[in-house]
Design a protein around this motif. Structure first.
Motif, PDB file in Angstrom:
ATOM      1  N   ARG B  46       0.860  -1.172   0.000  1.00 44.35           N
ATOM      2  CA  ARG B  46       0.000   0.000   0.000  1.00 44.35           C
ATOM      3  C   ARG B  46       0.898   1.224   0.000  1.00 44.35           C
ATOM      4  NH1 ARG B  46      -3.441   0.040   5.041  1.00 44.35           N
ATOM      5  NH2 ARG B  46      -1.815   1.344   5.907  1.00 44.35           N
ATOM      6  N   ILE B  48       2.163   4.817   0.695  1.00 43.89           N
ATOM      7  CA  ILE B  48       1.903   5.841   1.702  1.00 43.89           C
ATOM      8  C   ILE B  48       1.889   7.190   0.996  1.00 43.89           C
ATOM      9  CG2 ILE B  48       2.818   6.949   3.783  1.00 43.89           C
ATOM     10  CD1 ILE B  48       4.071   4.208   4.485  1.00 43.89           C
ATOM     11  N   PRO B  49       0.800   7.930   1.135  1.00 40.65           N
ATOM     12  CA  PRO B  49       0.736   9.200   0.401  1.00 40.65           C
ATOM     13  C   PRO B  49       1.800  10.190   0.891  1.00 40.65           C
ATOM     14  CG  PRO B  49      -1.117   8.997   1.927  1.00 40.65           C
ATOM     15  CD  PRO B  49      -0.391   7.696   1.959  1.00 40.65           C
ATOM     16  N   PHE B 101      -6.927   9.554   0.566  1.00 35.87           N
ATOM     17  CA  PHE B 101      -7.346   8.564   1.566  1.00 35.87           C
ATOM     18  C   PHE B 101      -8.464   7.680   1.029  1.00 35.87           C
ATOM     19  CE2 PHE B 101      -5.937  12.535   3.422  1.00 35.87           C
ATOM     20  CZ  PHE B 101      -4.932  12.120   4.263  1.00 35.87           C
ATOM     21  N   GLY B 132      -7.962   8.095   6.923  1.00 41.04           N
ATOM     22  CA  GLY B 132      -7.169   7.027   6.327  1.00 41.04           C
ATOM     23  C   GLY B 132      -6.925   5.916   7.336  1.00 41.04           C
ATOM     24  N   GLU B 232      -0.630   8.451   6.195  1.00 38.02           N
ATOM     25  CA  GLU B 232      -1.727   7.681   5.595  1.00 38.02           C
ATOM     26  C   GLU B 232      -3.019   7.754   6.407  1.00 38.02           C
ATOM     27  OE1 GLU B 232       1.110   6.626   7.064  1.00 38.02           O
ATOM     28  OE2 GLU B 232       1.176   4.423   7.018  1.00 38.02           O
ATOM     29  N   SER B 233      -2.912   8.151   7.692  1.00 34.36           N
ATOM     30  CA  SER B 233      -4.099   8.221   8.547  1.00 34.36           C
ATOM     31  C   SER B 233      -4.738   9.605   8.523  1.00 34.36           C
ATOM     32  CB  SER B 233      -3.736   7.897  10.001  1.00 34.36           C
ATOM     33  OG  SER B 233      -2.962   6.729  10.089  1.00 34.36           O
TER      34      SER B 233
END
Lengths: 106, 474
Positions: B46, B48-49, B101, B132, B232-233
């Motif tokens: 995944r 991570i932005p 997200f 996220g 990411e959150s």
């Protein structure tokens, strides 16, 4: 109409005349009872109109639904006869009832 | 209790050593394993932005579908009010299909937020309350992100820490510390309010709630910042390495503290009123340390919950009174307005912007159909500025606002903030002590703002204090 006594945690008593059909919380707020915060305005969503019903009166206050149980569960001061006053509808059957206020509204 | 210490030491020490031999290793292996596997997987499983700040457009130039209120710079750039106002007016339940997200709904009006918050039968708080997901490999379990009945059991185990008896005991301690911090501030010269007051006071409070070594209290604030700052959150600026290092450090310190409390309890000491002692005293949670993600989850929740919120309200209040100087005059003339002002600060600041839910079934709200499984974000920060819910202009800071307590910052329903009364008490005491000492608090520069879509906080705020004329300088 119902005559209802609120006793603050420090022992001070307030006797009010509550109108049939309104919630006990609303009656308390209308009569400036200290210690009824009612932050959510009566939506059974904050637990800050908590009262402890005196012996013998609990049944007359009506049923407690799951939402109210859930909110009451959040306060460390929950007692056997705890209710949220926004969920109690005033009726003639409550005439003479005495309720106590917790130390804090959580 | 101190007098008992030498007597108990021979009993406790071996127990502690034994625990230290088992737990940290167990923990470290698990932690290292997680860390390694995460490092390996990073970028594969995944992405991570990555967030780089660029100036955001004026909301009036955007199509509704282009409005993305999850942008972590919206607050810093001072654009959040105009963005949310447009949504409240034109599209109060709004769908953003392509955010970093993933897709999510925004609920922006007061009454609709109240609806979502109170209907835990329709909207689940699981698995987490940020927009996220949590960092991979460290998906903690915490009751803020649990539905009843499990939520109720876990919350009931710890809520005694803020019971009236404890609050009453804490009041004089909080006042003494607040006075101590304020008495040592520079006067008539610039300094950083965030560092010297807000962080200092909340760290001291947290150390007390956990009975954490006082001299190491700044670790608590640091862990809290990192825990709430995963990109990411929440779009935060913590990196993965920092996140795992902090988590491991926290796990180690907190499990050591747990084992120490456990050993003292086993040796017959009376239990304290700190959070860990309360968890140990409760049948449902006394072996929580055997469930590492639940253990970590509760520690993180209580640390973050007691930190960001109060800290940023301590800064926000000073900023609000600087921006609304007439209100400061009003307050000086009527210090009895402090309790009401505290609620107004918490509304005006809204230190946590939102909580996230997931629809458990299809729900229609404001004409929009939210599908089962969709993410739903309740924007408290928007609801607290909803013109429909407040008689007096909600963008104004009004110390004697009517119904100031009727705000969304604590949430409503079963997840309502557990520490609300403690937070109000801390803020009330802070302002009582400020008014005793100072005539003016000038904010000298634009404050620094946290990068986040969740925490509405300050990194820095330079202020200058003017003491009362009649007060002897200390």
């Amino acid at each position: 109409m119902g005559r209802i006594t609120f006793i603050e945690h420090n022992g001070r008593e307030h006797v009010i005349e509550a109108e049939t059909g309104q919630s006990l919380m609303q009656a308390a707020v209308d009569n400036n009872i200290p210690g009824i915060d009612a932050d959510c305005g009566g939506a059974c969503a904050c637990g800050t109109c908590h009262v402890i019903v005196e012996n013998g009166w609990l049944k007359a206050t009506g049923d407690i639904n799951a939402d109210e149980q859930g909110m009451l569960g959040l306060t460390p001061e929950k007692a056997e006869t705890s209710r949220l006053s926004c969920q109690i509808i005033v009726s003639d059957a409550l005439d003479g009832m005495v309720v106590r206020l917790p130390e804090f509204q959580m | 209790m101190n007098r008992l210490r030498p007597l108990l030491e021979p009993v406790i020490r071996p127990a502690l050593d034994k625990a230290a031999a088992i737990v940290p290793i167990h923990w470290q292996i698990k932690g290292a394993h997680t860390f390694q596997s995460l490092k390996k997987r990073a970028g594969m499983d995944r992405a991570i932005p990555v967030f780089r700040e660029t100036p955001l457009p004026d909301v009036s130039t955007l199509k509704l579908s282009e409005i993305d209120v999850s942008n972590p710079f919206l607050y810093r750039q001072g654009l959040w009010q105009s963005y949310f106002k447009r949504l409240r007016d034109e599209c109060p339940v709004h769908y953003q299909a392509n955010s970093p997200f993933g897709p999510f709904w925004s609920v922006t009006r007061f009454e609709d937020i109240m609806f979502v918050d109170t209907r835990h039968d329709l909207f689940s708080a699981e698995p987490i309350i940020s927009i996220g997901p949590q960092p991979e490999g460290l998906e903690i379990e915490t009751f803020i992100a649990m539905d009843p009945p499990k939520h109720d059991v876990q919350r009931q185990a710890v809520q005694g820490v803020v019971a009236p008896k404890n609050l009453a005991q804490m009041e004089s301690l909080i006042r003494q510390r607040t006075a101590d911090v304020l008495d040592h501030l520079p006067e008539n010269e610039p300094f950083d309010w965030v560092q010297r007051v807000s962080i200092e006071l909340t760290s001291r409070m947290l150390a007390t709630l956990f009975d954490f070594p006082f001299e190491q209290r700044h670790k608590l604030a640091y862990w809290s910042d990192v825990a709430a700052g995963a990109p990411e959150s929440t779009g935060g600026s913590a990196n993965t390495h920092e996140f795992f290092t902090a988590a491991a450090d926290m796990a180690q310190h907190m499990s050591w503290l747990w084992r120490e409390k456990e050993a003292r309890l086993a040796a017959g000491e009376a239990p304290g009123f700190d959070l860990i002692s309360l968890l140990l005293a409760n049948e449902d949670t006394r072996d929580m340390i055997k469930r590492p993600m639940e253990f970590m989850g509760n520690m993180v929740l209580l640390i973050v919950g007691g930190n960001d919120t109060t800290r940023n309200s301590m800064t926000g209040g000073v900023l609000a009174l600087h921006q609304f100087p007439d209100e400061f005059d009003k307050l000086r003339q009527k210090p009895e307005l402090i309790p009401n002002m505290v609620s107004e600060i918490i509304r005006w600041q809204t230190p946590l912007a939102y909580m996230r839910r997931v629809a458990k079934e299809d729900v229609t709200l404001q004409g929009q159909t939210i599908k089962k499984g969709d993410k739903v974000v309740m924007w408290y920060a928007s609801g607290n500025r909803d013109e429909r819910a407040f008689d007096q202009d909600p963008d104004q800071f009004i110390v004697d606002r009517k119904n100031a307590r009727k705000h969304l910052s604590f949430g409503f329903g079963v997840h309502r903030c557990m520490g609300n009364r403690l937070a109000e008490m801390q803020l009330r005491i802070l302002w009582e002590e400020i008014l005793k000492r100072f005539d003016r608090i000038e904010v000298l520069d634009e404050p620094g703002y946290v990068q986040s879509n969740f925490v509405r906080g300050y990194t820095k705020m330079t202020v200058k204090l003017t003491p009362h004329h009649d007060r002897p300088s200390s």
